[in-house]
Design a protein around this motif. Structure first.
Motif, PDB file in Angstrom:
ATOM      1  N   ILE A  64       0.839  -1.195   0.000  1.00  0.00           N
ATOM      2  CA  ILE A  64       0.000   0.000   0.000  1.00  0.00           C
ATOM      3  C   ILE A  64       0.877   1.248   0.000  1.00  0.00           C
ATOM      4  N   CYS A  65       0.484   2.233  -0.795  1.00  0.00           N
ATOM      5  CA  CYS A  65       1.205   3.503  -0.810  1.00  0.00           C
ATOM      6  C   CYS A  65       0.212   4.645  -0.948  1.00  0.00           C
ATOM      7  N   ALA A  66       0.706   5.841  -0.760  1.00  0.00           N
ATOM      8  CA  ALA A  66      -0.125   7.032  -0.928  1.00  0.00           C
ATOM      9  C   ALA A  66      -0.364   7.296  -2.413  1.00  0.00           C
ATOM     10  N   GLU A  67      -1.400   8.035  -2.703  1.00  0.00           N
ATOM     11  CA  GLU A  67      -1.743   8.359  -4.090  1.00  0.00           C
ATOM     12  C   GLU A  67      -0.615   9.092  -4.803  1.00  0.00           C
ATOM     13  N   GLU A  68       0.116   9.902  -4.045  1.00  0.00           N
ATOM     14  CA  GLU A  68       1.146  10.750  -4.659  1.00  0.00           C
ATOM     15  C   GLU A  68       2.534  10.111  -4.646  1.00  0.00           C
ATOM     16  N   GLU A  69       2.638   8.830  -4.305  1.00  0.00           N
ATOM     17  CA  GLU A  69       3.949   8.179  -4.224  1.00  0.00           C
ATOM     18  C   GLU A  69       4.660   8.212  -5.579  1.00  0.00           C
TER      19      GLU A  69
ATOM     20  N   ASP B 288      -0.174 -16.084  -4.953  1.00  0.00           N
ATOM     21  CA  ASP B 288      -0.930 -14.859  -5.219  1.00  0.00           C
ATOM     22  C   ASP B 288      -0.872 -14.005  -3.968  1.00  0.00           C
ATOM     23  N   ILE B 289      -0.932 -12.700  -4.136  1.00  0.00           N
ATOM     24  CA  ILE B 289      -1.008 -11.771  -3.011  1.00  0.00           C
ATOM     25  C   ILE B 289      -1.997 -10.672  -3.362  1.00  0.00           C
ATOM     26  N   GLY B 290      -2.189  -9.773  -2.428  1.00  0.00           N
ATOM     27  CA  GLY B 290      -3.171  -8.720  -2.635  1.00  0.00           C
ATOM     28  C   GLY B 290      -2.780  -7.676  -3.656  1.00  0.00           C
ATOM     29  N   GLY B 291      -1.526  -7.680  -4.105  1.00  0.00           N
ATOM     30  CA  GLY B 291      -1.101  -6.711  -5.114  1.00  0.00           C
ATOM     31  C   GLY B 291      -0.702  -5.377  -4.516  1.00  0.00           C
ATOM     32  N   VAL B 292      -0.603  -4.354  -5.382  1.00  0.00           N
ATOM     33  CA  VAL B 292      -0.209  -3.006  -4.970  1.00  0.00           C
ATOM     34  C   VAL B 292      -1.429  -2.098  -5.037  1.00  0.00           C
ATOM     35  N   HIS B 293      -1.678  -1.350  -3.955  1.00  0.00           N
ATOM     36  CA  HIS B 293      -2.860  -0.490  -3.873  1.00  0.00           C
ATOM     37  C   HIS B 293      -2.446   0.912  -3.422  1.00  0.00           C
ATOM     38  N   LYS B 294      -3.182   1.898  -3.896  1.00  0.00           N
ATOM     39  CA  LYS B 294      -2.988   3.273  -3.452  1.00  0.00           C
ATOM     40  C   LYS B 294      -4.137   3.661  -2.529  1.00  0.00           C
ATOM     41  N   SER B 295      -3.791   4.442  -1.501  1.00  0.00           N
ATOM     42  CA  SER B 295      -4.792   4.807  -0.501  1.00  0.00           C
ATOM     43  C   SER B 295      -4.711   6.294  -0.189  1.00  0.00           C
ATOM     44  N   HIS B 296      -5.872   6.894   0.076  1.00  0.00           N
ATOM     45  CA  HIS B 296      -5.931   8.318   0.422  1.00  0.00           C
ATOM     46  C   HIS B 296      -5.629   8.552   1.895  1.00  0.00           C
ATOM     47  N   SER B 297      -5.978   7.597   2.751  1.00  0.00           N
ATOM     48  CA  SER B 297      -5.827   7.798   4.195  1.00  0.00           C
ATOM     49  C   SER B 297      -5.619   6.477   4.915  1.00  0.00           C
ATOM     50  N   LEU B 298      -5.144   6.547   6.138  1.00  0.00           N
ATOM     51  CA  LEU B 298      -4.910   5.351   6.938  1.00  0.00           C
ATOM     52  C   LEU B 298      -6.207   4.617   7.251  1.00  0.00           C
ATOM     53  N   SER B 299      -7.305   5.341   7.352  1.00  0.00           N
ATOM     54  CA  SER B 299      -8.588   4.722   7.698  1.00  0.00           C
ATOM     55  C   SER B 299      -9.071   3.755   6.622  1.00  0.00           C
TER      56      SER B 299
ATOM     57  N   ILE C  21       2.894  -0.852   4.213  1.00  0.00           N
ATOM     58  CA  ILE C  21       2.794   0.543   3.784  1.00  0.00           C
ATOM     59  C   ILE C  21       4.203   0.987   3.411  1.00  0.00           C
ATOM     60  N   PHE C  22       4.401   1.383   2.166  1.00  0.00           N
ATOM     61  CA  PHE C  22       5.718   1.836   1.739  1.00  0.00           C
ATOM     62  C   PHE C  22       5.620   3.254   1.196  1.00  0.00           C
ATOM     63  N   GLY C  23       6.735   3.968   1.257  1.00  0.00           N
ATOM     64  CA  GLY C  23       6.716   5.317   0.715  1.00  0.00           C
ATOM     65  C   GLY C  23       7.985   6.084   1.033  1.00  0.00           C
ATOM     66  N   THR C  24       8.116   7.229   0.379  1.00  0.00           N
ATOM     67  CA  THR C  24       9.228   8.142   0.592  1.00  0.00           C
ATOM     68  C   THR C  24       8.734   9.256   1.503  1.00  0.00           C
ATOM     69  N   ILE C  25       9.460   9.541   2.569  1.00  0.00           N
ATOM     70  CA  ILE C  25       8.912  10.384   3.630  1.00  0.00           C
ATOM     71  C   ILE C  25       8.551  11.789   3.156  1.00  0.00           C
ATOM     72  N   GLN C  26       9.240  12.293   2.133  1.00  0.00           N
ATOM     73  CA  GLN C  26       8.905  13.640   1.650  1.00  0.00           C
ATOM     74  C   GLN C  26       7.669  13.635   0.763  1.00  0.00           C
ATOM     75  N   GLU C  27       7.236  12.464   0.306  1.00  0.00           N
ATOM     76  CA  GLU C  27       6.182  12.386  -0.696  1.00  0.00           C
ATOM     77  C   GLU C  27       4.885  11.755  -0.191  1.00  0.00           C
ATOM     78  N   SER C  28       4.924  11.028   0.912  1.00  0.00           N
ATOM     79  CA  SER C  28       3.797  10.199   1.321  1.00  0.00           C
ATOM     80  C   SER C  28       2.939  10.830   2.416  1.00  0.00           C
ATOM     81  N   ASP C  29       1.674  11.061   2.121  1.00  0.00           N
ATOM     82  CA  ASP C  29       0.738  11.545   3.133  1.00  0.00           C
ATOM     83  C   ASP C  29       0.463  10.483   4.189  1.00  0.00           C
ATOM     84  N   LEU C  30       0.528   9.212   3.796  1.00  0.00           N
ATOM     85  CA  LEU C  30       0.302   8.132   4.758  1.00  0.00           C
ATOM     86  C   LEU C  30       1.386   8.132   5.838  1.00  0.00           C
TER      87      LEU C  30
END
Length: 221
Positions: A12-17, A38-49, A57-66
């Motif tokens: 899972i990553c943020a939309e802006e990753e 098989d796995i769940g794949g890669v998904h983008k999310s707007h929020s932790l909820s 949850i993966f991401g670059t700290i300057q880019e990820s809202d999550l």
């Protein structure tokens, strides 16, 4: 602590990753399919909820809202990797009221840091670094239990831009003529070596030369 990874996990990553890290996550998801089927794949999310169940949850700290939300809520701190080069941090989030699953967070100080963190996780799951090149497939399993600390941070590299891609081209492009496939295979092999060993620039050139001589007769004939 023990962390069990299986087919129910998703990335899972943020939309802006960044696009580069998302492409890497797709590659890692393909690696995990080789183990779990098989796995769940890669998904983008707007929020932790929006995040439910087990996953990464993966991401670059300057880019990820999550990641920013996790830090703002006081659940994690990325001060240890902030403003550093090519560093990643892995943290485990235990089940909470919002999410009853276990989450592994892979945060990078920059794009390269995130990519290294994702591929490190792939290796921890038993995926050979040269799986797609060597045809060496991992053993099929229903789940893998990893022994992890609650938080793990990589070291900042002693040299800039780990890997030998630029060095290989600069050192040997005028020495040999080869197919792009052979050259890429040698590059990937040497890159795996450099990710394990911290080398000086001079040592990199010497190792590049040794690797080229070792593989030239096999791949460049």
């Amino acid at each position: 602590m023990k962390l069990t990874v299986n087919a129910s996990w998703k990335l899972i990553c943020a939309e802006e990753e960044l696009k580069g890290t998302v492409r890497t996550a797709v590659s890692v998801a393909d690696d995990l399919r080789a183990v779990f089927g098989d796995i769940g794949g890669v998904h983008k999310s707007h929020s932790l909820s929006e995040i439910q169940g087990d996953g990464i949850i993966f991401g670059t700290i300057q880019e990820s809202d999550l990641l920013a939300s996790l830090e703002k809520e006081g659940r994690l701190s990325f001060d240890e990797i902030r403003d550093k080069r090519e560093v990643y941090q892995m943290c485990v989030l235990f089940p909470s009221v919002e999410n009853d699953g276990t989450i592994l967070v892979i945060a990078g100080s920059d794009k390269r840091g995130t990519i290294y963190g994702l591929y490190r996780f792939s290796e921890m799951c038993g995926i050979p670094p040269l799986r797609k090149w060597s045809g060496c497939e991992p053993k099929k399993q229903s789940g893998i239990t990893l022994e992890l600390p609650a938080e793990m941070t990589s070291h900042e590299p002693s040299v800039r831009y780990r890997g030998i891609f630029d060095i290989l081209i600069k050192s040997f492009s005028d020495r040999v003529s080869s197919s792009s496939y052979s050259l890429c295979l040698i590059s990937r092999t040497a890159s795996c070596v450099y990710k394990k060993v911290r080398l000086s620039t001079a040592s990199k050139y010497r190792t590049s030369d040794a690797l080229m001589k070792q593989y030239a007769s096999s791949f460049l004939a």
